[in-house]
Design a protein around this motif. Sequence first.
Motif, PDB file in Angstrom:
ATOM      1  N   ALA A  24       2.134   7.090  -6.642  1.00  0.00           N
ATOM      2  CA  ALA A  24       1.103   8.020  -7.077  1.00  0.00           C
ATOM      3  C   ALA A  24       1.580   9.460  -6.966  1.00  0.00           C
ATOM      4  CB  ALA A  24      -0.151   7.812  -6.241  1.00  0.00           C
ATOM      5  N   LYS A  25       2.551   9.689  -6.048  1.00  0.00           N
ATOM      6  CA  LYS A  25       3.021  11.058  -5.832  1.00  0.00           C
ATOM      7  C   LYS A  25       3.918  11.599  -6.904  1.00  0.00           C
ATOM      8  CE  LYS A  25       2.835  10.977  -0.860  1.00  0.00           C
ATOM      9  NZ  LYS A  25       3.586  10.690   0.346  1.00  0.00           N
ATOM     10  N   LYS A  62       2.475   1.836  -3.293  1.00  0.00           N
ATOM     11  CA  LYS A  62       1.496   2.324  -4.272  1.00  0.00           C
ATOM     12  C   LYS A  62       1.278   3.817  -4.093  1.00  0.00           C
ATOM     13  CE  LYS A  62      -2.214  -0.282  -6.373  1.00  0.00           C
ATOM     14  NZ  LYS A  62      -3.455  -1.029  -6.135  1.00  0.00           N
ATOM     15  N   SER A  63       1.148   4.258  -2.835  1.00  0.00           N
ATOM     16  CA  SER A  63       0.891   5.675  -2.562  1.00  0.00           C
ATOM     17  C   SER A  63       2.112   6.511  -2.946  1.00  0.00           C
ATOM     18  CB  SER A  63       0.525   5.884  -1.092  1.00  0.00           C
ATOM     19  OG  SER A  63       1.597   5.481  -0.268  1.00  0.00           O
ATOM     20  N   GLU A  64       3.312   5.918  -2.765  1.00  0.00           N
ATOM     21  CA  GLU A  64       4.540   6.629  -3.160  1.00  0.00           C
ATOM     22  C   GLU A  64       4.597   6.813  -4.664  1.00  0.00           C
ATOM     23  OE1 GLU A  64       8.361   5.165  -1.812  1.00  0.00           O
ATOM     24  OE2 GLU A  64       7.563   5.143   0.225  1.00  0.00           O
ATOM     25  N   LYS A  72       0.832  -1.194   0.000  1.00  0.00           N
ATOM     26  CA  LYS A  72       0.000   0.000   0.000  1.00  0.00           C
ATOM     27  C   LYS A  72       0.873   1.253   0.000  1.00  0.00           C
ATOM     28  CE  LYS A  72      -4.542   0.766   1.967  1.00  0.00           C
ATOM     29  NZ  LYS A  72      -5.351   0.692   3.193  1.00  0.00           N
ATOM     30  N   SER A  73       1.904   1.255   0.850  1.00  0.00           N
ATOM     31  CA  SER A  73       2.779   2.429   0.951  1.00  0.00           C
ATOM     32  C   SER A  73       3.532   2.639  -0.357  1.00  0.00           C
ATOM     33  CB  SER A  73       3.759   2.270   2.113  1.00  0.00           C
ATOM     34  OG  SER A  73       4.648   1.207   1.882  1.00  0.00           O
TER      35      SER A  73
END
Length: 75
Positions: free
Chosen positions: A74-75, A70-72, A67-68
């Motif tokens: 996206a940034k 994936k969020s990275e 999850k982390s």
Amino acid sequence: MVIRMRHTRAHTGNRRSHHALKAKNPSLCKECGHPRLPHTVCANCGMYRGRKVVDVALKTEKKLKKKSKKSEAAK
Ligand SMILES: [Zn+2]
């Protein structure tokens, strides 16, 4: 069976009379008391028939990592 043409309301109702969902029948896990479906591994502790089958802690750790990541991305 394929429904090709418009049917009466009664016909539609008759067909849909079989569409109701059946209630699931969860039982409680013997190890942790968490509700689980029969013939399935407990999602809370990973036990099945008194044996540890899934390492739940490792799995949640992996999920968080993914999850982390994936969020990275996206940034
Ligand atoms: Zn359990």
